[in-house]
Design a protein around this motif. Sequence first.
Motif, PDB file in Angstrom:
ATOM      1  N   VAL A   2     -16.262  -5.010 -34.407  1.00  0.00           N
ATOM      2  CA  VAL A   2     -17.459  -5.406 -33.676  1.00  0.00           C
ATOM      3  C   VAL A   2     -18.703  -5.020 -34.492  1.00  0.00           C
ATOM      4  N   ASP A   3     -19.593  -5.977 -34.658  1.00  0.00           N
ATOM      5  CA  ASP A   3     -20.868  -5.734 -35.347  1.00  0.00           C
ATOM      6  C   ASP A   3     -21.873  -5.248 -34.297  1.00  0.00           C
ATOM      7  N   PHE A   4     -21.980  -3.921 -34.162  1.00  0.00           N
ATOM      8  CA  PHE A   4     -22.819  -3.355 -33.108  1.00  0.00           C
ATOM      9  C   PHE A   4     -24.306  -3.645 -33.305  1.00  0.00           C
ATOM     10  N   ALA A   5     -24.744  -3.836 -34.545  1.00  0.00           N
ATOM     11  CA  ALA A   5     -26.144  -4.201 -34.782  1.00  0.00           C
ATOM     12  C   ALA A   5     -26.430  -5.574 -34.178  1.00  0.00           C
ATOM     13  N   ARG A   6     -25.478  -6.489 -34.341  1.00  0.00           N
ATOM     14  CA  ARG A   6     -25.661  -7.833 -33.760  1.00  0.00           C
ATOM     15  C   ARG A   6     -25.612  -7.777 -32.234  1.00  0.00           C
ATOM     16  N   VAL A   7     -24.701  -6.976 -31.685  1.00  0.00           N
ATOM     17  CA  VAL A   7     -24.607  -6.842 -30.227  1.00  0.00           C
ATOM     18  C   VAL A   7     -25.932  -6.322 -29.672  1.00  0.00           C
ATOM     19  N   GLN A   8     -26.498  -5.310 -30.325  1.00  0.00           N
ATOM     20  CA  GLN A   8     -27.778  -4.753 -29.885  1.00  0.00           C
ATOM     21  C   GLN A   8     -28.881  -5.813 -29.928  1.00  0.00           C
ATOM     22  N   ALA A  34     -19.491  -1.712 -26.711  1.00  0.00           N
ATOM     23  CA  ALA A  34     -18.260  -2.505 -26.656  1.00  0.00           C
ATOM     24  C   ALA A  34     -17.892  -2.873 -25.218  1.00  0.00           C
ATOM     25  N   HIS A  35     -18.614  -2.339 -24.229  1.00  0.00           N
ATOM     26  CA  HIS A  35     -18.341  -2.665 -22.828  1.00  0.00           C
ATOM     27  C   HIS A  35     -19.669  -2.980 -22.147  1.00  0.00           C
ATOM     28  N   LEU A  36     -19.834  -4.230 -21.753  1.00  0.00           N
ATOM     29  CA  LEU A  36     -21.105  -4.713 -21.206  1.00  0.00           C
ATOM     30  C   LEU A  36     -20.923  -5.248 -19.794  1.00  0.00           C
ATOM     31  N   LEU A  37     -22.001  -5.296 -19.059  1.00  0.00           N
ATOM     32  CA  LEU A  37     -22.038  -5.926 -17.747  1.00  0.00           C
ATOM     33  C   LEU A  37     -23.126  -6.990 -17.772  1.00  0.00           C
ATOM     34  N   GLY A  38     -22.797  -8.176 -17.284  1.00  0.00           N
ATOM     35  CA  GLY A  38     -23.761  -9.266 -17.267  1.00  0.00           C
ATOM     36  C   GLY A  38     -23.935  -9.826 -15.870  1.00  0.00           C
ATOM     37  N   THR A  39     -25.088 -10.397 -15.630  1.00  0.00           N
ATOM     38  CA  THR A  39     -25.374 -11.083 -14.377  1.00  0.00           C
ATOM     39  C   THR A  39     -25.917 -12.463 -14.723  1.00  0.00           C
ATOM     40  N   ILE A  40     -25.305 -13.491 -14.130  1.00  0.00           N
ATOM     41  CA  ILE A  40     -25.667 -14.883 -14.411  1.00  0.00           C
ATOM     42  C   ILE A  40     -26.024 -15.564 -13.092  1.00  0.00           C
ATOM     43  N   GLY A  51     -27.021 -17.909  -6.009  1.00  0.00           N
ATOM     44  CA  GLY A  51     -26.024 -16.853  -6.133  1.00  0.00           C
ATOM     45  C   GLY A  51     -26.206 -16.072  -7.421  1.00  0.00           C
ATOM     46  N   SER A  52     -25.577 -14.938  -7.491  1.00  0.00           N
ATOM     47  CA  SER A  52     -25.624 -14.102  -8.674  1.00  0.00           C
ATOM     48  C   SER A  52     -24.188 -13.730  -9.023  1.00  0.00           C
ATOM     49  N   PHE A  53     -23.779 -14.002 -10.243  1.00  0.00           N
ATOM     50  CA  PHE A  53     -22.403 -13.790 -10.658  1.00  0.00           C
ATOM     51  C   PHE A  53     -22.326 -12.661 -11.669  1.00  0.00           C
ATOM     52  N   LYS A  54     -21.465 -11.690 -11.393  1.00  0.00           N
ATOM     53  CA  LYS A  54     -21.332 -10.508 -12.238  1.00  0.00           C
ATOM     54  C   LYS A  54     -20.151 -10.674 -13.181  1.00  0.00           C
ATOM     55  N   ILE A  55     -20.391 -10.397 -14.456  1.00  0.00           N
ATOM     56  CA  ILE A  55     -19.368 -10.540 -15.486  1.00  0.00           C
ATOM     57  C   ILE A  55     -19.182  -9.197 -16.181  1.00  0.00           C
ATOM     58  N   ASP A  56     -17.924  -8.767 -16.289  1.00  0.00           N
ATOM     59  CA  ASP A  56     -17.568  -7.556 -17.018  1.00  0.00           C
ATOM     60  C   ASP A  56     -17.107  -8.012 -18.403  1.00  0.00           C
ATOM     61  N   ILE A  57     -17.790  -7.572 -19.460  1.00  0.00           N
ATOM     62  CA  ILE A  57     -17.527  -8.049 -20.822  1.00  0.00           C
ATOM     63  C   ILE A  57     -17.029  -6.897 -21.683  1.00  0.00           C
ATOM     64  N   THR A  58     -15.877  -7.095 -22.312  1.00  0.00           N
ATOM     65  CA  THR A  58     -15.335  -6.111 -23.245  1.00  0.00           C
ATOM     66  C   THR A  58     -15.266  -6.760 -24.617  1.00  0.00           C
ATOM     67  N   LEU A  59     -15.748  -6.055 -25.633  1.00  0.00           N
ATOM     68  CA  LEU A  59     -15.742  -6.554 -27.008  1.00  0.00           C
ATOM     69  C   LEU A  59     -14.707  -5.777 -27.817  1.00  0.00           C
ATOM     70  N   PRO A  60     -13.441  -6.242 -27.821  1.00  0.00           N
ATOM     71  CA  PRO A  60     -12.415  -5.528 -28.580  1.00  0.00           C
ATOM     72  C   PRO A  60     -12.563  -5.797 -30.078  1.00  0.00           C
ATOM     73  N   ALA A  61     -12.123  -4.856 -30.877  1.00  0.00           N
ATOM     74  CA  ALA A  61     -12.167  -5.036 -32.332  1.00  0.00           C
ATOM     75  C   ALA A  61     -11.187  -6.136 -32.735  1.00  0.00           C
ATOM     76  N   PHE A  62     -11.614  -7.025 -33.612  1.00  0.00           N
ATOM     77  CA  PHE A  62     -10.791  -8.080 -34.215  1.00  0.00           C
ATOM     78  C   PHE A  62     -10.312  -9.145 -33.240  1.00  0.00           C
ATOM     79  N   ASN A  63     -10.863  -9.226 -32.044  1.00  0.00           N
ATOM     80  CA  ASN A  63     -10.493 -10.261 -31.071  1.00  0.00           C
ATOM     81  C   ASN A  63     -11.751 -10.828 -30.436  1.00  0.00           C
ATOM     82  N   GLU A  64     -11.586 -11.956 -29.753  1.00  0.00           N
ATOM     83  CA  GLU A  64     -12.706 -12.549 -29.032  1.00  0.00           C
ATOM     84  C   GLU A  64     -13.016 -11.701 -27.794  1.00  0.00           C
ATOM     85  N   PRO A  65     -14.229 -11.819 -27.268  1.00  0.00           N
ATOM     86  CA  PRO A  65     -14.611 -11.022 -26.088  1.00  0.00           C
ATOM     87  C   PRO A  65     -13.747 -11.351 -24.876  1.00  0.00           C
TER      88      PRO A  65
END
Length: 98
Positions: A2-8, A34-40, A51-65
Amino acid sequence: MVDFARVQKELQECNRDFQVSGIKVMTKGESNLAHLLGTIPGPIGTPYEGGSFKIDITLPAFNEPDMLDRSAINVFKIALGATLGPISVLERRISNSL
């Protein structure tokens, strides 16, 4: 990895554009990028508007989110000439006869 600079950078962009997009993303812990929470927001012109939709996002190493929907969504049944009401699992009648 995971490129944490890009995530930031992406977090800052999403939160900067919140007034326009309505999308908000934050870290789950204080510094865990590597563990984010989103609201869409629900799409305009659909039954989900407002409505408001809550998304739990995990960014594992070497895999898609990995994204998991954490929203509570009411499901409705619609029949011609009927009023709109929530479906209840308890409404079903289960028969023991075969």
